[in-house]
Design a protein around this motif. Structure first.
Motif, short mmCIF file in Angstrom:
data_model
loop_
_atom_site.label_atom_id
_atom_site.label_comp_id
_atom_site.label_asym_id
_atom_site.label_seq_id
_atom_site.Cartn_x
_atom_site.Cartn_y
_atom_site.Cartn_z
N GLU A 84 0.84 -1.20 0.00
CA GLU A 84 0.00 0.00 0.00
C GLU A 84 0.88 1.25 0.00
N HIS A 85 2.17 1.02 0.24
CA HIS A 85 3.14 2.12 0.18
C HIS A 85 3.08 2.81 -1.19
N TRP A 88 0.07 5.18 -1.00
CA TRP A 88 0.43 6.17 0.04
C TRP A 88 1.40 7.20 -0.53
N ILE A 106 -5.52 -5.25 -7.09
CA ILE A 106 -5.10 -4.98 -5.71
C ILE A 106 -4.76 -3.50 -5.57
N ASN A 109 -7.96 -1.46 -5.25
CA ASN A 109 -8.50 -1.55 -3.89
C ASN A 109 -7.76 -0.64 -2.94
N ASN A 110 -6.45 -0.70 -3.00
CA ASN A 110 -5.63 0.10 -2.09
C ASN A 110 -5.80 1.58 -2.38
N LYS A 113 -8.93 3.11 -0.92
CA LYS A 113 -8.93 3.26 0.53
C LYS A 113 -8.08 4.44 0.99
N PHE A 161 -20.57 2.03 -3.96
CA PHE A 161 -20.02 2.08 -2.60
C PHE A 161 -18.71 2.88 -2.57
N ASP A 171 -14.98 5.94 6.33
CA ASP A 171 -13.92 5.06 6.75
C ASP A 171 -14.49 3.64 6.75
N GLN A 172 -13.91 2.76 5.95
CA GLN A 172 -14.49 1.43 5.77
C GLN A 172 -14.38 0.56 7.01
N LEU A 173 -13.37 0.83 7.84
CA LEU A 173 -13.26 0.05 9.07
C LEU A 173 -14.45 0.36 9.97
N GLY A 174 -14.81 1.62 10.05
CA GLY A 174 -15.98 2.01 10.84
C GLY A 174 -17.23 1.30 10.34
N TYR A 175 -17.35 1.20 9.03
CA TYR A 175 -18.50 0.54 8.41
C TYR A 175 -18.55 -0.94 8.81
N ASP B 22 -25.42 -1.34 -3.79
CA ASP B 22 -24.86 -0.21 -3.05
C ASP B 22 -23.63 -0.56 -2.21
N ARG B 49 -7.04 3.61 17.57
CA ARG B 49 -8.48 3.56 17.79
C ARG B 49 -8.88 2.76 19.02
N HIS B 158 -8.40 -4.12 8.72
CA HIS B 158 -9.80 -4.56 8.75
C HIS B 158 -9.90 -6.00 9.27
#
Ligand code: SF4
Lengths: 194, 469
Positions: A84-85, A88, A106, A109-110, A113, A161, A171-175, B22, B49, B158
């Motif tokens: 993911e570097h 980033w 991949i 996706n990265n 995010k 989405f 933030d997808q982690l929150g989701y 969605d 967190r 995640h």
């Protein structure tokens, strides 16, 4: 995360095909444990000479490069590793969108995010973009369209989405964490345990 | 309704919340493999967190990427042999695993090794599981009939926090490979030939299932070589249906189910292969009966030719020209006979016992050319110990090769094992990208057999000639 609805910017063009993640972010920069400063490392092997001095001809070293939020590359961008570097570093440098004819799964996706919009266009539009470095474009996330300076407007694929996450800075982690109950139920009722 | 593919069966079983227009599916992960390079930022996120690792029992950690391949018996040693930042990353891994209760195979473990080598060795990799890792060669584990793919560091976070990922279902591609491989030709040549055929983006958006008589005849280690390089064809996932070969491999491994649980697992695994009437979105077939050893000539794995071939001419294609310039090669020239500076046998593609036994067989009683250096790096400490128990290391050393501790090593040149600028390395790894093995390094991807033949000759050589000798 930063909300991205529309990006207006001149383009920076790197015409090479099949730019891979080792070229975007060489492995020797991966020993970091943070995300800071990776913008200086992107395309390092093309950007700096053996003594670490910037090579003046290279597009990223030219005046105004830092103001380009849109990177246009040759065919098939981002193949290779899951590091993911790579996104980033691109975001740290200042890019908010990357345009190619194909973007590896991949990497895509990265990128999504990290607030980097992957834009896949047809070969005709692509050829025009390669031939016109520095053209002022708009990447409209809301409309899922790319607007060219001559008035053309080209749609690009972006699932609902991802579009929402970019526009709202979700933030997808929150989701995922909000689905805690469903995850627990799944774990308790599955027919076998890993 | 038509039948389901192997991929569909495993996919459907791991859906926590189905995908909709969605939103992507919430997809459950059975095994998360972690290593030092792509995880520190994810653990930092958890700390920021105040989150816990949801299921520490479903993670397995090792150190391989930036880890030295010279012996390290203590952490104090590490500071001597590793760059300070790499040492810091390894320390962070140790601390993170301790703080979050994750099993780590560190310097004191006999199971330490490349993440994609130890998962199967421990029997943690099993048919029907979903497996992810912050490394794109996670596709390796698909050889067992698992859905396995690489993820980025955000997704690592995640999985740590929720054991789930947000995923959309890819399309399905069947790759049918038939024909008997001739002597001197191996699984690596098959996958290189396939990538040459469909291109480095031929699999983008697909999950591949490899099938056909050639695949069925391969052992598990050879199947892993095939699935490993799926990502080089652009697909994140490459699977092979489990069969007797798979089940025999797993029996008795430390993390494989035991007793009644084993019988139940085998019954489940037997039901996984694609139904006869299953439909794929794309089908490709390849006949490998006349296949030759394959070698790459450019800077991506799709730039590959049979060893007796010549580098094609793509006229004024800029990227193609740039690749040849980088490699110091010319269109129309054969690869055979090209002088070689280094040979690397290792990486998660070709560093298991099948590979090392083959290398030893060909090296026995011969010597590596004086003009080059050869590095042999086992995929794991278990492989290392097994190879030593069989005396293979003595053959390697007698031939003039270097024999190391396990790790990724010269596959990505992060731990100090690099190919110097402008030098050409015949490598059994999976990527020949510019700078992959070091700044300015030139990589030729090949099978272990071709690597040995080239090491002996000092130039790129056909392993079939060694067999005839
Ligand atoms: S051996 Fe190479 S490809 Fe495999 S995990 Fe290590 S760095 Fe990645």
């Amino acid at each position: 995360m930063e909300k991205i609805v529309r990006i207006e910017s001149p383009t920076l063009v790197l015409p090479q095909d099949d730019i891979d993640t080792d070229q975007i972010m060489p492995a020797r920069y991966l020993t970091t444990t943070t995300k800071e400063g990776l913008g200086d490392a992107i395309f390092a092997d093309w950007r700096y000479d053996a003594d670490g001095r910037p090579i003046p001809d290279f597009p990223l070293n030219q005046p105004g490069a830092k103001d380009c939020k849109i990177l246009v590359t040759g065919n098939n961008f981002g193949c290779g590793s899951s590091r993911e570097h790579a996104p980033w570093g691109l975001v740290d440098f200042g890019f908010r969108a990357v345009i190619s004819t194909q973007i590896a799964d991949i990497f895509r996706n990265n990128a999504l995010k990290n607030g980097l919009v992957p834009v896949v266009v047809d070969s005709e539009t692509h050829a025009w973009l390669l031939a016109n470095p520095g053209a002022r474009l708009a990447v409209d996330v809301e409309q899922r369209r790319l607007e060219l300076p001559d008035g053309r407007s080209v749609p690009f694929p972006l699932d609902g989405f991802s579009r929402l996450c970019l526009m709202e800075g979700i933030d997808q982690l929150g989701y995922l964490l909000k689905h805690e109950d469903a995850i627990r139920r799944f774990e308790e009722t599955r027919p076998w345990q890993p | 309704m038509s039948g389901r593919t192997l991929f569909d069966k495993v996919w459907d079983e791991h859906i926590v919340v189905p995908e909709s227009e969605d939103a992507p599916a919430i997809f459950y992960i059975d095994l998360h493999l972690i290593h030092e390079v792509t995880t520190p930022q994810a653990f930092s996120l958890l700390r920021e967190r105040g989150l816990e690792v949801r299921r520490p029992d479903l993670h397995l950690a090792t150190m391989d990427h930036s880890t030295p391949t010279v012996p390290v018996s203590s952490l104090a040693d590490l500071d001597v042999v590793a760059e300070p930042q790499a040492a810091g990353q390894i320390r962070a891994m140790i601390d993170n695993c301790r703080d979050f209760g994750i099993e780590l195979h560190g310097f004191d473990s006999e199971y330490r090794g490349i993440v994609h080598v130890i998962g199967p060795e421990l029997g943690a990799t099993q048919p029907g599981k979903t497996i992810v890792c912050g490394d794109s060669h996670s596709s390796t584990h698909g050889a067992f009939g698992a859905i396995a793919f690489g993820i980025g560091s955000t997704e690592v976070g995640h999985v740590l926090a929720t054991q789930c990922l947000l995923q959309r279902k890819p399309q399905r591609m069947a790759v049918t490979i038939d024909g008997r491989l001739t002597a001197g030709v191996s699984a690596k040549d098959v996958i290189l030939a396939l990538i040459g055929e469909i291109g480095v983006d031929g699999g983008t958006g697909y999950a591949i299932e490899y099938r056909g008589s050639t695949i069925r005849a391969l052992n598990m280690e050879q199947r892993m070589t095939i699935c490993n390089m799926t990502i080089e064809a652009g697909a994140r996932i490459g699977m092979i249906a489990p069969d007797d070969t798979t089940i025999d491999y797993l029996a008795g491994r430390p993390r494989a189910p035991q007793g009644d649980a084993w019988d139940a697992a085998v019954a489940r695994w037997r039901a996984l292969p694609s139904d006869p009437d299953a439909v794929f979105d794309r089908e490709v077939s390849l006949d490998v009966s006349g296949l030759e050893p394959m070698v790459t000539f450019g800077t991506n794995p799709g730039m590959v030719i049979p060893i007796s071939g010549r580098i094609p001419d793509h006229g004024d294609d800029v990227s193609f020209r740039k690749a040849l310039e980088y490699m110091g090669l010319q269109a129309g020239q054969p690869m055979l006979g090209t002088p070689v500076d280094m040979v690397f046998v290792g990486s998660c593609t070709n560093s298991r016992m099948t590979d090392l036994r083959r290398v030893a067989e060909l090296l026995r009683g011969r010597r590596v050319a004086d003009s080059l250096s050869m590095l042999i790096v086992p995929g794991s400490q278990s492989v290392k110990h097994q190879a030593e128990a069989e005396g293979l290391h003595e053959i390697f050393i007698a031939a003039g090769a270097e024999w190391r501790e396990s790790g990724c090593s010269m596959c990505l040149g992060m731990n100090g094992d690099v190919v110097p600028p402008g030098k050409l390395c015949v490598s059994t790894s999976n990527r020949n990208f510019e700078g992959r093995q070091g700044v300015g390094a030139r990589t030729v991807l090949a099978s272990p057999e071709t690597a040995v033949a080239s090491a002996i000759a000092g130039r790129i050589a056909d392993p079939r000639e060694l067999l005839a000798a």
